[in-house]
Motif scaffolding. Structure first.
Motif, PDB file in Angstrom:
ATOM      1  N   ASP A  47     -19.802 -42.274 -40.075  1.00  0.00           N
ATOM      2  CA  ASP A  47     -18.980 -42.100 -38.876  1.00  0.00           C
ATOM      3  C   ASP A  47     -18.379 -40.700 -38.883  1.00  0.00           C
ATOM      4  OD1 ASP A  47     -19.022 -44.848 -37.649  1.00  0.00           O
ATOM      5  OD2 ASP A  47     -18.186 -45.356 -39.610  1.00  0.00           O
ATOM      6  N   PHE A  48     -18.157 -40.150 -37.690  1.00  0.00           N
ATOM      7  CA  PHE A  48     -17.554 -38.829 -37.597  1.00  0.00           C
ATOM      8  C   PHE A  48     -16.133 -38.843 -38.148  1.00  0.00           C
ATOM      9  CE2 PHE A  48     -20.636 -38.597 -34.000  1.00  0.00           C
ATOM     10  CZ  PHE A  48     -21.366 -37.497 -34.448  1.00  0.00           C
ATOM     11  N   GLY A  49     -15.724 -37.714 -38.723  1.00  0.00           N
ATOM     12  CA  GLY A  49     -14.344 -37.552 -39.132  1.00  0.00           C
ATOM     13  C   GLY A  49     -13.465 -37.209 -37.935  1.00  0.00           C
ATOM     14  N   ALA A  50     -12.192 -37.046 -38.186  1.00  0.00           N
ATOM     15  CA  ALA A  50     -11.249 -36.730 -37.109  1.00  0.00           C
ATOM     16  C   ALA A  50     -11.540 -35.355 -36.525  1.00  0.00           C
ATOM     17  CB  ALA A  50      -9.822 -36.773 -37.636  1.00  0.00           C
ATOM     18  N   ASP A  51     -11.300 -35.204 -35.220  1.00  0.00           N
ATOM     19  CA  ASP A  51     -11.337 -33.896 -34.576  1.00  0.00           C
ATOM     20  C   ASP A  51     -10.080 -33.123 -34.960  1.00  0.00           C
ATOM     21  OD1 ASP A  51     -13.634 -34.767 -33.216  1.00  0.00           O
ATOM     22  OD2 ASP A  51     -12.464 -35.525 -31.522  1.00  0.00           O
ATOM     23  N   CYS A  52     -10.138 -31.797 -34.825  1.00  0.00           N
ATOM     24  CA  CYS A  52      -8.932 -31.009 -35.055  1.00  0.00           C
ATOM     25  C   CYS A  52      -7.989 -31.128 -33.864  1.00  0.00           C
ATOM     26  CB  CYS A  52      -9.303 -29.540 -35.292  1.00  0.00           C
ATOM     27  SG  CYS A  52     -10.157 -29.268 -36.867  1.00  0.00           S
ATOM     28  N   LEU A  53      -6.683 -30.968 -34.118  1.00  0.00           N
ATOM     29  CA  LEU A  53      -5.695 -31.057 -33.051  1.00  0.00           C
ATOM     30  C   LEU A  53      -6.025 -30.039 -31.964  1.00  0.00           C
ATOM     31  CD1 LEU A  53      -2.413 -31.433 -35.130  1.00  0.00           C
ATOM     32  CD2 LEU A  53      -3.767 -33.242 -34.045  1.00  0.00           C
ATOM     33  N   GLN A  54      -5.857 -30.440 -30.701  1.00  0.00           N
ATOM     34  CA  GLN A  54      -6.296 -29.586 -29.610  1.00  0.00           C
ATOM     35  C   GLN A  54      -5.592 -29.906 -28.309  1.00  0.00           C
ATOM     36  OE1 GLN A  54     -10.569 -30.946 -28.390  1.00  0.00           O
ATOM     37  NE2 GLN A  54     -10.273 -31.477 -30.566  1.00  0.00           N
ATOM     38  N   GLU A  55      -5.788 -29.003 -27.351  1.00  0.00           N
ATOM     39  CA  GLU A  55      -5.219 -29.181 -26.026  1.00  0.00           C
ATOM     40  C   GLU A  55      -6.114 -30.103 -25.202  1.00  0.00           C
ATOM     41  OE1 GLU A  55      -4.431 -25.449 -24.145  1.00  0.00           O
ATOM     42  OE2 GLU A  55      -3.307 -24.659 -25.859  1.00  0.00           O
ATOM     43  N   PRO A 113     -10.692 -27.366 -13.951  1.00  0.00           N
ATOM     44  CA  PRO A 113     -10.544 -26.299 -12.959  1.00  0.00           C
ATOM     45  C   PRO A 113      -9.986 -26.825 -11.645  1.00  0.00           C
ATOM     46  CG  PRO A 113     -12.699 -26.212 -14.011  1.00  0.00           C
ATOM     47  CD  PRO A 113     -12.066 -27.506 -14.418  1.00  0.00           C
ATOM     48  N   PRO A 114      -9.225 -25.993 -10.928  1.00  0.00           N
ATOM     49  CA  PRO A 114      -8.607 -26.429  -9.672  1.00  0.00           C
ATOM     50  C   PRO A 114      -9.608 -26.953  -8.647  1.00  0.00           C
ATOM     51  CG  PRO A 114      -7.694 -24.329 -10.369  1.00  0.00           C
ATOM     52  CD  PRO A 114      -8.830 -24.623 -11.287  1.00  0.00           C
ATOM     53  N   GLY A 115     -10.811 -26.378  -8.632  1.00  0.00           N
ATOM     54  CA  GLY A 115     -11.813 -26.797  -7.651  1.00  0.00           C
ATOM     55  C   GLY A 115     -12.699 -27.929  -8.111  1.00  0.00           C
ATOM     56  N   GLY A 116     -12.331 -28.594  -9.181  1.00  0.00           N
ATOM     57  CA  GLY A 116     -13.161 -29.662  -9.717  1.00  0.00           C
ATOM     58  C   GLY A 116     -13.958 -29.185 -10.917  1.00  0.00           C
ATOM     59  N   SER A 117     -14.685 -30.104 -11.526  1.00  0.00           N
ATOM     60  CA  SER A 117     -15.377 -29.790 -12.769  1.00  0.00           C
ATOM     61  C   SER A 117     -16.768 -30.403 -12.802  1.00  0.00           C
ATOM     62  CB  SER A 117     -14.566 -30.318 -13.958  1.00  0.00           C
ATOM     63  OG  SER A 117     -15.310 -30.236 -15.145  1.00  0.00           O
ATOM     64  N   PRO A 118     -17.744 -29.664 -13.315  1.00  0.00           N
ATOM     65  CA  PRO A 118     -19.080 -30.239 -13.510  1.00  0.00           C
ATOM     66  C   PRO A 118     -19.212 -30.967 -14.828  1.00  0.00           C
ATOM     67  CG  PRO A 118     -19.123 -27.932 -14.102  1.00  0.00           C
ATOM     68  CD  PRO A 118     -17.706 -28.226 -13.660  1.00  0.00           C
ATOM     69  N   TRP A 119     -18.190 -30.867 -15.699  1.00  0.00           N
ATOM     70  CA  TRP A 119     -18.298 -31.403 -17.054  1.00  0.00           C
ATOM     71  C   TRP A 119     -17.910 -32.868 -17.091  1.00  0.00           C
ATOM     72  CZ3 TRP A 119     -15.139 -26.675 -16.923  1.00  0.00           C
ATOM     73  CH2 TRP A 119     -15.920 -25.517 -17.077  1.00  0.00           C
ATOM     74  N   THR A 120     -18.827 -33.680 -17.547  1.00  0.00           N
ATOM     75  CA  THR A 120     -18.599 -35.113 -17.664  1.00  0.00           C
ATOM     76  C   THR A 120     -18.357 -35.477 -19.127  1.00  0.00           C
ATOM     77  OG1 THR A 120     -21.017 -35.216 -17.450  1.00  0.00           O
ATOM     78  CG2 THR A 120     -19.728 -35.891 -15.559  1.00  0.00           C
ATOM     79  N   ALA A 121     -18.212 -36.763 -19.412  1.00  0.00           N
ATOM     80  CA  ALA A 121     -17.686 -37.218 -20.705  1.00  0.00           C
ATOM     81  C   ALA A 121     -18.458 -36.684 -21.903  1.00  0.00           C
ATOM     82  CB  ALA A 121     -17.675 -38.746 -20.735  1.00  0.00           C
ATOM     83  N   GLU A 122     -19.770 -36.475 -21.756  1.00  0.00           N
ATOM     84  CA  GLU A 122     -20.569 -36.061 -22.917  1.00  0.00           C
ATOM     85  C   GLU A 122     -20.251 -34.648 -23.396  1.00  0.00           C
ATOM     86  OE1 GLU A 122     -23.176 -35.072 -19.285  1.00  0.00           O
ATOM     87  OE2 GLU A 122     -21.658 -36.539 -19.880  1.00  0.00           O
ATOM     88  N   TYR A 123     -19.467 -33.888 -22.634  1.00  0.00           N
ATOM     89  CA  TYR A 123     -19.084 -32.531 -23.021  1.00  0.00           C
ATOM     90  C   TYR A 123     -17.809 -32.485 -23.864  1.00  0.00           C
ATOM     91  CZ  TYR A 123     -22.504 -30.517 -19.793  1.00  0.00           C
ATOM     92  OH  TYR A 123     -23.668 -30.155 -19.172  1.00  0.00           O
ATOM     93  N   PHE A 124     -17.152 -33.625 -24.054  1.00  0.00           N
ATOM     94  CA  PHE A 124     -15.824 -33.612 -24.665  1.00  0.00           C
ATOM     95  C   PHE A 124     -15.758 -34.448 -25.936  1.00  0.00           C
ATOM     96  CE2 PHE A 124     -15.134 -33.042 -20.047  1.00  0.00           C
ATOM     97  CZ  PHE A 124     -14.588 -31.761 -20.099  1.00  0.00           C
ATOM     98  N   PRO A 125     -14.809 -34.120 -26.827  1.00  0.00           N
ATOM     99  CA  PRO A 125     -14.618 -34.933 -28.040  1.00  0.00           C
ATOM    100  C   PRO A 125     -14.251 -36.366 -27.683  1.00  0.00           C
ATOM    101  CG  PRO A 125     -13.443 -32.845 -28.213  1.00  0.00           C
ATOM    102  CD  PRO A 125     -13.903 -32.961 -26.796  1.00  0.00           C
ATOM    103  N   ILE A 126     -14.610 -37.276 -28.561  1.00  0.00           N
ATOM    104  CA  ILE A 126     -14.369 -38.694 -28.283  1.00  0.00           C
ATOM    105  C   ILE A 126     -13.553 -39.368 -29.378  1.00  0.00           C
ATOM    106  CG2 ILE A 126     -16.444 -38.980 -26.857  1.00  0.00           C
ATOM    107  CD1 ILE A 126     -17.879 -40.056 -29.317  1.00  0.00           C
ATOM    108  N   GLY A 127     -13.222 -38.643 -30.435  1.00  0.00           N
ATOM    109  CA  GLY A 127     -12.542 -39.260 -31.568  1.00  0.00           C
ATOM    110  C   GLY A 127     -11.055 -38.975 -31.611  1.00  0.00           C
ATOM    111  N   LYS A 128     -10.409 -39.493 -32.636  1.00  0.00           N
ATOM    112  CA  LYS A 128      -8.996 -39.209 -32.852  1.00  0.00           C
ATOM    113  C   LYS A 128      -8.855 -37.791 -33.400  1.00  0.00           C
ATOM    114  CE  LYS A 128      -8.866 -40.937 -37.605  1.00  0.00           C
ATOM    115  NZ  LYS A 128      -8.223 -41.861 -38.568  1.00  0.00           N
ATOM    116  N   ALA A 129      -7.657 -37.237 -33.284  1.00  0.00           N
ATOM    117  CA  ALA A 129      -7.404 -35.869 -33.751  1.00  0.00           C
ATOM    118  C   ALA A 129      -6.382 -35.891 -34.878  1.00  0.00           C
ATOM    119  CB  ALA A 129      -6.913 -35.001 -32.600  1.00  0.00           C
ATOM    120  N   SER A 130      -6.533 -34.933 -35.790  1.00  0.00           N
ATOM    121  CA  SER A 130      -5.670 -34.887 -36.973  1.00  0.00           C
ATOM    122  C   SER A 130      -5.722 -33.480 -37.548  1.00  0.00           C
ATOM    123  CB  SER A 130      -6.160 -35.905 -38.019  1.00  0.00           C
ATOM    124  OG  SER A 130      -5.572 -35.682 -39.285  1.00  0.00           O
TER     125      SER A 130
END
Length: 547
Positions: free
Chosen positions: A105-113, A118-135
């Motif tokens: 299993d993946f380890g924890a992601d690093c703490l992040q924002e 973007p104000p006009g919307g975003s093309p990025w869907t869930a597969e572009y972003f981290p999915i785990g806990k952060a530590s």
């Protein structure tokens, strides 16, 4: 297990009763049957255990998982916990272990924002972003290899550095799954590194403590590359055939590593996707230390020791304190003597594959400009009193042609920035191969986002199915083509595989870049007159960039 029965799949029919004729014979038969079932069950367990891949790393043994011809080892620590006492210190050694550690299993992601929207919307869907806990305990690598790699040995390695503006991201982002690339005969390693305020804070007290401060995230990346050098042979990889690769902030990291003296010898080739010549200024050490002093004031503490003692969320909150003004403090790699003394002094003996998407700026405010007046305003904002030299290239007679000219200007400026970076390399430098990715992913509104920033990732990694979009055969063909080029570069330092029927990818020194996407063919990087105007603009002190 009851008398006369065994578990399903253990070599006997479930629920069958072996009692026969005489009681004694029946008892013996039952005992024999139970023993046979037990042996069969144990053999099945042994088979499962044998199928789980095992590697003895320099810190201790790990076991991964094997699926469809690929072994995956996830969440392997390459350095210790970065919290509290280790906050804003060089990465610490991992405590060794002796009991086999599960790496499934993946380890924890690093703490992040939070992810940028973007104000006009975003093309990025869930597969572009981290999915785990952060530590703060987040320094992990993930390894994908072809099954049997340990026996074959000597496989080339691609080490992937994620993007995310140095404030977000993770090696566990779904798009970065290395399974498909590993099936092509390479080993893929992804990594986490400290981000934002935890990865790039500089302060005079930290500099006095360690001789310099500020580039902890880069220190993490270098530590991960050292881990690869020391361990990858145990996975079947060749530590002398390592390619460091990244996209966006990961590409900026690749260029920083090309300049970092302590990263020399840790990789043989480099891939910078979006890209080279990003045009983002790197803060000098003194300015970064001054920013660190503002942070201490906003946090209400008087020493680094006190700042280390604060909970992580209190530190992050201080970086966004209203007294600092919107949007708060932004942390990224800086110029400092220990890790990055001169970002412009990059090693030129390393072959580089670099490039960008056709519509890198499609989430920015200028992308939607669509009138002749707005085009003129853009020319003046971008080029100042040199705008007169660019008007002949970006003309418009109405709003429709103005919109086309705006998009072409943004694209060509990004290409020019990449060319300007390449021009800084000496004549005897290792080859550069460059690309322009131009394809609108299925499900993305072409009129709004086009070939947006990071769209090529799913094609490079062969992870199109990680999205919920309806994937077309054309998408799969593009992915197969791009994976072939990337794997060839990782293997040989050249995207052109020997004997491949794929179109020949020319070196950038020829004046051509490789068009990827809707068409796979070499294209002119820029028209000579257009490139001359951009080159003269940069020579006069003008600023070029990816966005």
């Amino acid at each position: 297990m009851t008398a006369g029965t065994c578990f399903a799949g253990a070599g006997c029919r479930q629920g069958h009763d072996f009692r026969i004729g005489r009681a004694g014979m029946g008892r013996q038969f039952r005992l024999l049957a139970q023993a046979a079932c037990l042996l069969s069950l144990l053999a099945g367990v042994a088979t499962v255990q044998a199928a789980a891949p095992l590697v003895d790393t320099n810190a201790g043994p790990i076991t991964g998982k094997s699926t469809d011809g690929v072994d995956a080892f996830l969440g392997i620590p390459y350095a210790g916990d970065t919290g509290r006492a280790n906050r804003w210190r060089a990465p610490q050694p991992v405590p060794a272990w002796t009991v086999v550690r599960q790496a499934t299993d993946f380890g924890a992601d690093c703490l992040q924002e939070p992810p940028h929207n973007p104000p006009g919307g975003s093309p990025w869907t869930a597969e572009y972003f981290p999915i785990g806990k952060a530590s703060e305990n987040c320094l992990f690598v993930n390894v994908w290899r072809p099954a049997g790699a340990a026996t074959a040995g000597g496989l080339p390695v691609m080490v992937w550095i994620h993007g995310g503006a140095f404030v977000g991201g993770s090696g566990a982002v779904p798009l970065y799954d290395g399974t498909a690339l590993a099936r092509q005969g390479i080993i893929v390693v992804s990594l986490n590194y400290r981000l934002g305020i935890f990865g790039f804070l500089a302060h005079p007290a930290l500099s006095r403590e360690a001789g310099s401060s500020g580039n902890y995230g880069l220190m993490d990346q270098i530590a991960a590359l050292r881990w690869v050098k020391e361990n990858i042979a145990r996975f079947g990889g060749d530590p002398t055939r390592v390619t460091v690769a990244g996209q966006s902030a990961g590409a900026a990291s690749v260029h920083a590593l090309l300049a970092a003296p302590s990263a020399a010898g840790l990789f043989r080739q480099a891939i910078a996707q979006s890209g080279s010549g990003m045009g983002i200024p790197i803060m000098p050490h003194a300015a970064a230390e001054a920013m660190g002093e503002k942070l201490l004031a906003a946090a209400g503490v008087e020493s680094i020791e006190a700042l280390r003692a604060l909970p992580a969320d209190a530190v992050a909150k201080a970086g966004k304190d209203p007294s600092l003004g919107p949007p708060g403090l932004r942390f990224a790699p800086i110029t400092e003597p220990a890790i990055l003394p001169d970002p412009a002094k990059q090693r030129s003996n390393v072959p580089v594959l670099t490039g960008l998407t056709a519509d890198e700026g499609s989430t920015g405010r200028d992308w939607s400009l669509a009138s002749v007046a707005q085009l003129e305003d853009l020319l003046v904002r971008r080029f100042g009193d040199k705008a007169v030299h660019f008007r002949p290239f970006y003309t418009a007679s109405d709003d429709a042609t103005a919109s086309v000219a705006v998009k072409r200007l943004l694209r060509e400026q990004a290409i020019a920035s990449m060319l300007a970076w390449a021009q800084t390399r000496p004549a005897d430098a290792a080859p550069v191969h460059a690309y322009l990715f131009n394809h609108t992913q299925t499900g993305t509104p072409a009129e709004r986002f086009g070939s947006f920033h990071s769209v090529e990732l799913a094609y490079v990694f062969g992870t199109l199915d990680k999205s919920g979009r309806a994937i077309q055969e054309a998408d799969r063909a593009i992915a197969a083509s791009m994976m072939g080029y990337w794997v060839s570069f990782v293997r040989d330092g050249d995207p052109n595989a020997k004997g491949s029927p794929a179109p020949l990818w020319p070196r950038l020194s020829s004046g051509k870049i490789m068009g990827l996407g809707d068409k796979t063919e070499p294209v002119e990087s820029l028209q000579p007159d257009t490139w001359r105007a951009y080159r003269d603009f940069a020579a006069s002190g003008g600023k070029l960039g990816l966005f």
